[in-house]
Design a protein around this motif. Structure first.
Motif, PDB file in Angstrom:
ATOM      1  N   THR A 186      20.340 -35.638 -36.412  1.00 18.22           N
ATOM      2  CA  THR A 186      19.202 -35.055 -35.710  1.00 18.22           C
ATOM      3  C   THR A 186      19.439 -35.187 -34.215  1.00 18.22           C
ATOM      4  O   THR A 186      19.667 -36.289 -33.708  1.00 18.22           O
ATOM      5  N   ASN A 200      23.372 -35.345 -42.188  1.00 23.13           N
ATOM      6  CA  ASN A 200      22.435 -34.898 -41.174  1.00 23.13           C
ATOM      7  C   ASN A 200      22.601 -35.712 -39.894  1.00 23.13           C
ATOM      8  O   ASN A 200      22.711 -36.924 -39.935  1.00 23.13           O
ATOM      9  N   GLN A 239      15.402 -35.376 -29.007  1.00 17.61           N
ATOM     10  CA  GLN A 239      14.375 -34.469 -28.490  1.00 17.61           C
ATOM     11  C   GLN A 239      14.245 -34.661 -26.988  1.00 17.61           C
ATOM     12  O   GLN A 239      14.217 -35.783 -26.510  1.00 17.61           O
ATOM     13  N   LEU A 296       7.526 -21.856 -42.487  1.00 15.62           N
ATOM     14  CA  LEU A 296       8.846 -21.469 -42.000  1.00 15.62           C
ATOM     15  C   LEU A 296       8.867 -20.066 -41.411  1.00 15.62           C
ATOM     16  O   LEU A 296       8.119 -19.197 -41.851  1.00 15.62           O
ATOM     17  N   HIS A 304       9.753 -29.484 -47.529  1.00 15.40           N
ATOM     18  CA  HIS A 304      10.220 -30.839 -47.250  1.00 15.40           C
ATOM     19  C   HIS A 304       9.022 -31.780 -47.202  1.00 15.40           C
ATOM     20  O   HIS A 304       8.022 -31.485 -46.555  1.00 15.40           O
ATOM     21  N   THR A 339       6.146 -30.207 -44.978  1.00 16.71           N
ATOM     22  CA  THR A 339       6.327 -28.832 -44.520  1.00 16.71           C
ATOM     23  C   THR A 339       6.317 -27.934 -45.742  1.00 16.71           C
ATOM     24  O   THR A 339       7.072 -28.163 -46.694  1.00 16.71           O
ATOM     25  N   PHE A 341      15.791 -26.761 -37.615  1.00 21.25           N
ATOM     26  CA  PHE A 341      14.990 -27.983 -37.503  1.00 21.25           C
ATOM     27  C   PHE A 341      15.626 -29.034 -36.602  1.00 21.25           C
ATOM     28  O   PHE A 341      15.282 -30.210 -36.641  1.00 21.25           O
ATOM     29  N   THR A 364      20.908 -26.323 -37.328  1.00 17.03           N
ATOM     30  CA  THR A 364      19.774 -25.775 -38.067  1.00 17.03           C
ATOM     31  C   THR A 364      18.582 -25.476 -37.163  1.00 17.03           C
ATOM     32  O   THR A 364      18.516 -25.937 -36.032  1.00 17.03           O
TER      33      THR A 364
END
Length: 143
Positions: A138, A136, A141, A38, A54, A33, A118, A116
């Motif tokens: 995540t 972190n 999804q 962004l 990243h 990325t 992301f 965040t």
């Protein structure tokens, strides 16, 4: 805890460094990325928009090396001690909160734990021994 991985900081040569590590360890670049990807990137200096926000290299042995470019416009300075973080990929929000509280005690909070853009709960701290950590979780999804 799912895993602890390595996160490198570079002054503008992340892509070159990660391609070097790929040639050494094998594997593939599994994420890249740029700052231009962004939201709000139009406010950044043009010469920094192509820098790496990243990048992840998954080596042929399954280890993951991640990296970012520090930005001059954000007054980032690279020096011994801030060129690497250890990343904990936690199994839950609670684990992030607990580990962050313990690791940051007597140390320094660099980025408080927050949700965040992301899709993660994320925080950064330096422990009392000078080791830098990223924590972190995540979020799953929804397909």
């Amino acid at each position: 805890m799912q895993a602890i991985t390595t996160y490198f900081n570079f002054m503008g040569n992340t892509e070159e460094a990660m391609n070097f590590y790929k040639s050494v360890f094998g594997g593939e670049i599994t994420a890249c990325t740029r700052f231009s990807d962004l939201p709000g990137n139009e406010k950044m200096p043009a010469h920094e928009q192509n820098k790496i926000m990243h990048m992840a290299l998954t080596t042929k042995s399954g280890n993951i090396l991640m990296a970012t470019d520090f930005l001059e416009s954000m007054e980032h300075q690279l020096h011994l001690g801030n060129n690497i973080h250890l990343v904990i990929n936690a199994d839950s929000e609670q684990e992030v909160e607990q580990l962050f509280e313990v690791l940051s005690a007597g140390g320094k909070v660099e980025a408080p734990v927050n949700k965040t853009f992301f899709g993660a709960l994320f925080g950064m701290c330096e422990d009392r021994f000078g080791i830098k950590w990223m924590l972190n979780y995540t979020y799953p999804q929804n397909n």
